[in-house]
Scaffold this motif. Structure first.
Motif, PDB file in Angstrom:
ATOM      1  N   ALA A 138       0.842  -1.192   0.000  1.00  0.00           N
ATOM      2  CA  ALA A 138       0.000   0.000   0.000  1.00  0.00           C
ATOM      3  C   ALA A 138       0.881   1.246   0.000  1.00  0.00           C
ATOM      4  CB  ALA A 138      -0.910  -0.003   1.228  1.00  0.00           C
ATOM      5  N   GLY A 139       0.613   2.159  -0.913  1.00  0.00           N
ATOM      6  CA  GLY A 139       1.398   3.388  -1.017  1.00  0.00           C
ATOM      7  C   GLY A 139       2.551   3.308  -1.995  1.00  0.00           C
ATOM      8  N   ASP A 140       2.902   2.110  -2.478  1.00  0.00           N
ATOM      9  CA  ASP A 140       3.971   1.958  -3.471  1.00  0.00           C
ATOM     10  C   ASP A 140       3.458   2.337  -4.854  1.00  0.00           C
ATOM     11  OD1 ASP A 140       5.535   0.996  -1.438  1.00  0.00           O
ATOM     12  OD2 ASP A 140       5.507  -1.097  -2.120  1.00  0.00           O
ATOM     13  N   THR A 141       4.398   2.695  -5.731  1.00  0.00           N
ATOM     14  CA  THR A 141       4.064   3.023  -7.114  1.00  0.00           C
ATOM     15  C   THR A 141       5.014   2.294  -8.051  1.00  0.00           C
ATOM     16  OG1 THR A 141       3.302   5.248  -6.509  1.00  0.00           O
ATOM     17  CG2 THR A 141       3.836   4.876  -8.822  1.00  0.00           C
ATOM     18  N   LEU A 142       4.471   1.726  -9.110  1.00  0.00           N
ATOM     19  CA  LEU A 142       5.274   1.144 -10.186  1.00  0.00           C
ATOM     20  C   LEU A 142       5.088   2.028 -11.412  1.00  0.00           C
ATOM     21  CD1 LEU A 142       7.017  -1.191 -11.322  1.00  0.00           C
ATOM     22  CD2 LEU A 142       4.872  -2.335 -11.935  1.00  0.00           C
ATOM     23  N   LEU A 143       6.187   2.532 -11.956  1.00  0.00           N
ATOM     24  CA  LEU A 143       6.129   3.475 -13.078  1.00  0.00           C
ATOM     25  C   LEU A 143       6.871   2.900 -14.280  1.00  0.00           C
ATOM     26  CD1 LEU A 143       5.470   6.386 -14.164  1.00  0.00           C
ATOM     27  CD2 LEU A 143       7.783   6.994 -13.417  1.00  0.00           C
ATOM     28  N   VAL A 144       6.156   2.814 -15.404  1.00  0.00           N
ATOM     29  CA  VAL A 144       6.755   2.424 -16.679  1.00  0.00           C
ATOM     30  C   VAL A 144       6.657   3.630 -17.606  1.00  0.00           C
ATOM     31  CG1 VAL A 144       6.762   0.708 -18.526  1.00  0.00           C
ATOM     32  CG2 VAL A 144       5.836   0.107 -16.275  1.00  0.00           C
ATOM     33  N   TYR A 145       7.706   3.915 -18.356  1.00  0.00           N
ATOM     34  CA  TYR A 145       7.723   5.132 -19.169  1.00  0.00           C
ATOM     35  C   TYR A 145       8.410   4.865 -20.509  1.00  0.00           C
ATOM     36  CZ  TYR A 145      12.601   5.419 -17.588  1.00  0.00           C
ATOM     37  OH  TYR A 145      13.920   5.135 -17.329  1.00  0.00           O
ATOM     38  N   GLN A 170      10.535  11.145  -7.484  1.00  0.00           N
ATOM     39  CA  GLN A 170      10.678  11.235  -6.019  1.00  0.00           C
ATOM     40  C   GLN A 170       9.657  12.200  -5.427  1.00  0.00           C
ATOM     41  OE1 GLN A 170      14.895  12.192  -5.928  1.00  0.00           O
ATOM     42  NE2 GLN A 170      15.392  10.175  -5.099  1.00  0.00           N
ATOM     43  N   GLN A 171       9.331  13.243  -6.171  1.00  0.00           N
ATOM     44  CA  GLN A 171       8.368  14.235  -5.683  1.00  0.00           C
ATOM     45  C   GLN A 171       6.938  13.708  -5.658  1.00  0.00           C
ATOM     46  OE1 GLN A 171       9.047  17.491  -8.349  1.00  0.00           O
ATOM     47  NE2 GLN A 171      11.097  17.916  -7.559  1.00  0.00           N
ATOM     48  N   THR A 172       6.704  12.550  -6.292  1.00  0.00           N
ATOM     49  CA  THR A 172       5.340  12.009  -6.326  1.00  0.00           C
ATOM     50  C   THR A 172       5.021  11.150  -5.114  1.00  0.00           C
ATOM     51  OG1 THR A 172       5.948   9.974  -7.528  1.00  0.00           O
ATOM     52  CG2 THR A 172       5.439  11.944  -8.844  1.00  0.00           C
ATOM     53  N   ALA A 173       5.997  10.895  -4.244  1.00  0.00           N
ATOM     54  CA  ALA A 173       5.752  10.039  -3.085  1.00  0.00           C
ATOM     55  C   ALA A 173       4.583  10.586  -2.269  1.00  0.00           C
ATOM     56  CB  ALA A 173       7.006   9.956  -2.219  1.00  0.00           C
ATOM     57  N   PRO A 176      -1.842  11.027  -4.660  1.00  0.00           N
ATOM     58  CA  PRO A 176      -2.849  10.093  -5.180  1.00  0.00           C
ATOM     59  C   PRO A 176      -2.437   9.601  -6.567  1.00  0.00           C
ATOM     60  CG  PRO A 176      -3.876  12.088  -4.323  1.00  0.00           C
ATOM     61  CD  PRO A 176      -2.401  12.355  -4.363  1.00  0.00           C
ATOM     62  N   VAL A 177      -2.885   8.407  -6.905  1.00  0.00           N
ATOM     63  CA  VAL A 177      -2.490   7.798  -8.176  1.00  0.00           C
ATOM     64  C   VAL A 177      -2.784   8.720  -9.354  1.00  0.00           C
ATOM     65  CG1 VAL A 177      -2.954   5.901  -9.770  1.00  0.00           C
ATOM     66  CG2 VAL A 177      -2.749   5.442  -7.330  1.00  0.00           C
ATOM     67  N   GLY A 178      -3.947   9.346  -9.352  1.00  0.00           N
ATOM     68  CA  GLY A 178      -4.331  10.197 -10.467  1.00  0.00           C
ATOM     69  C   GLY A 178      -3.440  11.404 -10.670  1.00  0.00           C
ATOM     70  N   HIS A 183       1.890  14.977 -12.521  1.00  0.00           N
ATOM     71  CA  HIS A 183       3.060  15.670 -11.984  1.00  0.00           C
ATOM     72  C   HIS A 183       4.272  15.467 -12.882  1.00  0.00           C
ATOM     73  CE1 HIS A 183       5.757  17.339  -8.895  1.00  0.00           C
ATOM     74  NE2 HIS A 183       6.588  16.378  -9.260  1.00  0.00           N
ATOM     75  N   ILE A 184       4.496  14.235 -13.323  1.00  0.00           N
ATOM     76  CA  ILE A 184       5.659  13.947 -14.162  1.00  0.00           C
ATOM     77  C   ILE A 184       5.513  14.618 -15.524  1.00  0.00           C
ATOM     78  CG2 ILE A 184       6.967  12.111 -15.300  1.00  0.00           C
ATOM     79  CD1 ILE A 184       6.119  10.296 -12.936  1.00  0.00           C
ATOM     80  N   LEU A 185       4.338  14.521 -16.123  1.00  0.00           N
ATOM     81  CA  LEU A 185       4.122  15.145 -17.432  1.00  0.00           C
ATOM     82  C   LEU A 185       4.240  16.658 -17.348  1.00  0.00           C
ATOM     83  CD1 LEU A 185       1.152  12.992 -18.777  1.00  0.00           C
ATOM     84  CD2 LEU A 185       3.577  12.794 -19.348  1.00  0.00           C
TER      85      LEU A 185
END
Length: 204
Positions: A138-145, A170-173, A176-178, A183-185
């Motif tokens: 819970a709270g982890d994120t997996l990012l594919v780009y 790192q700033q997205t920690a 919310p998922v949405g 933020h990255i874009l």
């Protein structure tokens, strides 16, 4: 792509030199499934069997896609792919990484790339592909780009690069998922400003 009642497949793929094989990667997966149907003459049953096998053995899916891209492709052209299989009500993720940038796992404010995966698709007819796995809490994120993120350029031809991407991730920690993708874009858009994007920018 719903691969089974309790599984969901997702992918990001890229073609060398922006060659799309006449289709984008997602459409190509549909074409591959249609070819598997026609080869066996049992449309619904064969597709379900093949999709079930994708869930059971991701490496077999990689070999099937590689075989078709090698057979139908042009010389010196290849594609990279990250294909994910997610299980409902579980943080367990299984994936195929065929020559793509390693996905990031964001956990507790720290960002770590997954290990390097298998080779790209479409180069060797008998290539083998291995499965990777990660368990998300819970709270982890997996990012594919896509590489359009790190290779986005501003007006003076500087790349957004790995370091800026890492900082943005790192700033997205805790977000919310949405809001993570936005933020990255937004960070990429702020960097390139008025420059015309030279590639697609894709995130999962």
């Amino acid at each position: 792509l719903v691969t089974a009642p309790d599984h969901l497949g997702a992918e990001i793929g890229q073609a060398a030199m922006h060659w799309r094989f006449g289709l984008n990667i997602a459409q190509r997966m549909d074409a591959i499934m249609c070819q598997l149907q026609m080869a066996h003459g049992m449309v619904g049953v064969v597709v379900r069997q093949r999709l079930d096998r994708c869930v059971e053995e991701i490496g077999a899916f990689g070999r099937a896609v590689n075989h078709i891209l090698y057979r139908d492709g042009l010389p010196a052209r290849f594609a990279s792919l990250v294909y994910l299989v997610l299980t409902a009500d579980s943080g367990h993720v299984r994936l195929l990484n065929a020559g793509h940038m390693p996905p990031f796992v964001v956990r507790g404010g720290r960002v770590a790339p997954l290990g390097i995966g298998s080779m790209v698709l479409g180069i060797m007819p008998d290539a083998t592909f291995s499965e990777q796995q990660v368990d998300l809490n819970a709270g982890d994120t997996l990012l594919v780009y896509s590489d359009g993120v790190t290779e986005a350029m501003n007006d003076v031809d500087d790349f957004f690069g790995d370091d800026r991407l890492l900082a943005a991730v790192q700033q997205t920690a805790g977000l919310p998922v949405g809001e993570i993708g936005s933020h990255i874009l937004n960070a990429v858009s702020a960097f390139i400003e008025d420059a015309v994007p030279n590639d697609d920018v894709s995130l999962i």
